[in-house]
Design a protein around this motif. Structure first.
Motif, PDB file in Angstrom:
ATOM      1  N   ALA A  14       0.825  -1.087   0.015  1.00  0.00           N
ATOM      2  CA  ALA A  14      -0.138   0.108   0.210  1.00  0.00           C
ATOM      3  C   ALA A  14       0.884   1.266  -0.031  1.00  0.00           C
ATOM      4  CB  ALA A  14      -1.169  -0.078   1.058  1.00  0.00           C
ATOM      5  N   ASP A  15       1.943   1.175   0.895  1.00  0.00           N
ATOM      6  CA  ASP A  15       2.830   2.114   0.696  1.00  0.00           C
ATOM      7  C   ASP A  15       3.394   2.726  -0.379  1.00  0.00           C
ATOM      8  OD1 ASP A  15       1.978   2.984   3.452  1.00  0.00           O
ATOM      9  OD2 ASP A  15       3.883   1.993   4.453  1.00  0.00           O
ATOM     10  N   MET A  16       3.982   1.437  -1.203  1.00  0.00           N
ATOM     11  CA  MET A  16       4.521   1.820  -2.591  1.00  0.00           C
ATOM     12  C   MET A  16       3.415   2.164  -3.487  1.00  0.00           C
ATOM     13  SD  MET A  16       7.225  -1.630  -2.850  1.00  0.00           S
ATOM     14  CE  MET A  16       5.886  -2.727  -3.588  1.00  0.00           C
ATOM     15  N   ILE A  17       2.270   1.901  -3.464  1.00  0.00           N
ATOM     16  CA  ILE A  17       1.110   2.307  -4.278  1.00  0.00           C
ATOM     17  C   ILE A  17       1.113   3.663  -3.973  1.00  0.00           C
ATOM     18  CG2 ILE A  17      -1.230   2.056  -4.926  1.00  0.00           C
ATOM     19  CD1 ILE A  17      -0.590  -1.013  -4.330  1.00  0.00           C
ATOM     20  N   LYS A  18       1.088   4.337  -2.855  1.00  0.00           N
ATOM     21  CA  LYS A  18       0.784   5.554  -2.494  1.00  0.00           C
ATOM     22  C   LYS A  18       1.825   6.328  -2.886  1.00  0.00           C
ATOM     23  CE  LYS A  18      -0.515   8.331   1.609  1.00  0.00           C
ATOM     24  NZ  LYS A  18      -0.590   8.218   2.974  1.00  0.00           N
ATOM     25  N   GLU A  19       3.108   5.976  -2.813  1.00  0.00           N
ATOM     26  CA  GLU A  19       4.246   6.809  -3.529  1.00  0.00           C
ATOM     27  C   GLU A  19       3.979   6.743  -4.941  1.00  0.00           C
ATOM     28  OE1 GLU A  19       7.990   5.232  -2.393  1.00  0.00           O
ATOM     29  OE2 GLU A  19       7.424   4.910  -0.224  1.00  0.00           O
ATOM     30  N   ARG A  20       3.600   6.043  -5.547  1.00  0.00           N
ATOM     31  CA  ARG A  20       3.562   5.833  -7.146  1.00  0.00           C
ATOM     32  C   ARG A  20       2.258   6.743  -7.265  1.00  0.00           C
ATOM     33  NH1 ARG A  20       5.155   6.766 -11.634  1.00  0.00           N
ATOM     34  NH2 ARG A  20       4.268   5.676 -13.494  1.00  0.00           N
ATOM     35  N   ILE A  21       1.305   6.889  -6.572  1.00  0.00           N
ATOM     36  CA  ILE A  21       0.390   7.869  -6.904  1.00  0.00           C
ATOM     37  C   ILE A  21       0.705   9.145  -6.830  1.00  0.00           C
ATOM     38  CG2 ILE A  21      -2.079   8.643  -6.134  1.00  0.00           C
ATOM     39  CD1 ILE A  21      -2.831   5.598  -5.116  1.00  0.00           C
ATOM     40  N   ALA A  22       1.565   9.670  -5.733  1.00  0.00           N
ATOM     41  CA  ALA A  22       2.041  10.839  -5.669  1.00  0.00           C
ATOM     42  C   ALA A  22       2.796  11.057  -6.884  1.00  0.00           C
ATOM     43  CB  ALA A  22       2.755  10.938  -4.467  1.00  0.00           C
ATOM     44  N   GLY A  23       3.579  10.361  -7.285  1.00  0.00           N
ATOM     45  CA  GLY A  23       4.567  10.849  -8.638  1.00  0.00           C
ATOM     46  C   GLY A  23       3.502  11.023  -9.783  1.00  0.00           C
ATOM     47  N   LYS A  25       0.343  12.060  -9.801  1.00  0.00           N
ATOM     48  CA  LYS A  25      -0.101  13.266  -9.493  1.00  0.00           C
ATOM     49  C   LYS A  25       1.022  14.740  -9.849  1.00  0.00           C
ATOM     50  CE  LYS A  25      -3.546  12.441  -5.908  1.00  0.00           C
ATOM     51  NZ  LYS A  25      -4.109  12.572  -4.534  1.00  0.00           N
ATOM     52  N   ASN A  26       2.131  14.292  -9.612  1.00  0.00           N
ATOM     53  CA  ASN A  26       3.094  15.300 -10.051  1.00  0.00           C
ATOM     54  C   ASN A  26       2.920  15.361 -11.459  1.00  0.00           C
ATOM     55  OD1 ASN A  26       3.994  16.164  -7.448  1.00  0.00           O
ATOM     56  ND2 ASN A  26       5.776  14.651  -7.277  1.00  0.00           N
ATOM     57  N   GLN A  27       3.077  14.356 -12.083  1.00  0.00           N
ATOM     58  CA  GLN A  27       3.182  14.342 -13.629  1.00  0.00           C
ATOM     59  C   GLN A  27       1.864  15.176 -14.279  1.00  0.00           C
ATOM     60  OE1 GLN A  27       3.122  10.393 -15.473  1.00  0.00           O
ATOM     61  NE2 GLN A  27       5.152   9.888 -14.578  1.00  0.00           N
ATOM     62  N   LEU A  28       0.700  14.991 -13.425  1.00  0.00           N
ATOM     63  CA  LEU A  28      -0.407  15.830 -14.183  1.00  0.00           C
ATOM     64  C   LEU A  28      -0.038  17.299 -14.147  1.00  0.00           C
ATOM     65  CD1 LEU A  28      -3.347  14.535 -11.999  1.00  0.00           C
ATOM     66  CD2 LEU A  28      -3.147  14.257 -14.451  1.00  0.00           C
ATOM     67  N   LEU A  29       0.975  17.845 -13.383  1.00  0.00           N
ATOM     68  CA  LEU A  29       1.163  19.342 -13.595  1.00  0.00           C
ATOM     69  C   LEU A  29       2.032  19.469 -14.838  1.00  0.00           C
ATOM     70  CD1 LEU A  29       2.571  19.785  -9.771  1.00  0.00           C
ATOM     71  CD2 LEU A  29       0.259  20.232 -10.569  1.00  0.00           C
ATOM     72  N   SER A  30       2.591  18.763 -15.271  1.00  0.00           N
ATOM     73  CA  SER A  30       3.226  19.153 -16.498  1.00  0.00           C
ATOM     74  C   SER A  30       2.986  18.123 -17.716  1.00  0.00           C
ATOM     75  CB  SER A  30       4.851  18.927 -16.378  1.00  0.00           C
ATOM     76  OG  SER A  30       5.061  17.426 -15.814  1.00  0.00           O
ATOM     77  N   ALA A  31       1.910  17.294 -17.442  1.00  0.00           N
ATOM     78  CA  ALA A  31       1.555  16.445 -18.640  1.00  0.00           C
ATOM     79  C   ALA A  31       0.893  17.176 -19.803  1.00  0.00           C
ATOM     80  CB  ALA A  31       0.585  15.346 -18.196  1.00  0.00           C
ATOM     81  N   PRO A  32       0.968  17.076 -21.181  1.00  0.00           N
ATOM     82  CA  PRO A  32       0.053  17.339 -22.080  1.00  0.00           C
ATOM     83  C   PRO A  32      -1.368  17.150 -21.885  1.00  0.00           C
ATOM     84  CG  PRO A  32       1.647  15.931 -23.168  1.00  0.00           C
ATOM     85  CD  PRO A  32       1.811  15.982 -21.553  1.00  0.00           C
ATOM     86  N   GLU A  38      -5.574   9.812 -19.311  1.00  0.00           N
ATOM     87  CA  GLU A  38      -4.972   8.533 -18.915  1.00  0.00           C
ATOM     88  C   GLU A  38      -4.231   8.417 -17.868  1.00  0.00           C
ATOM     89  OE1 GLU A  38      -1.251   5.738 -20.728  1.00  0.00           O
ATOM     90  OE2 GLU A  38      -2.126   7.142 -21.909  1.00  0.00           O
ATOM     91  N   ILE A  39      -3.833   9.645 -17.452  1.00  0.00           N
ATOM     92  CA  ILE A  39      -3.191   9.534 -15.906  1.00  0.00           C
ATOM     93  C   ILE A  39      -4.089   9.508 -14.840  1.00  0.00           C
ATOM     94  CG2 ILE A  39      -1.596  11.132 -14.407  1.00  0.00           C
ATOM     95  CD1 ILE A  39      -0.091  11.907 -17.047  1.00  0.00           C
ATOM     96  N   LYS A  40      -5.289  10.361 -14.886  1.00  0.00           N
ATOM     97  CA  LYS A  40      -6.267  10.433 -14.021  1.00  0.00           C
ATOM     98  C   LYS A  40      -6.845   9.061 -13.812  1.00  0.00           C
ATOM     99  CE  LYS A  40      -7.665  15.144 -14.407  1.00  0.00           C
ATOM    100  NZ  LYS A  40      -8.564  16.035 -14.728  1.00  0.00           N
TER     101      LYS A  40
END
Length: 68
Positions: A14-23, A25-32, A38-40
């Protein structure tokens, strides 16, 4: 494997998945714009996996007798 060890493994997952989700969410800020959907979708899918892991972890700890 004991219930405690098994619960710990689910918590670790669960902790690993949570970290991946945070990553993601950061991608959302700069994604086309065309990749946002797809990211959502990936975030939503992974969040469900996270919730499942946390639920199973809790049930294993209750089963062991070490409920929160």
């Amino acid at each position: 494997m004991t219930y405690q060890e098994w619960a710990d493994e689910y918590k670790k997952s669960a902790d690993m998945i949570k970290e991946r989700i945070a990553g993601l969410k950061n991608q959302l800020l700069s994604a086309p714009v065309d990749e946002l959907g797809e990211i959502k979708y990936r975030i939503a899918s992974m969040y469900q996996m996270y919730l499942d892991c946390m639920d199973i972890e809790k049930k294993l700890r209750v089963r062991k007798g070490a409920a929160f």
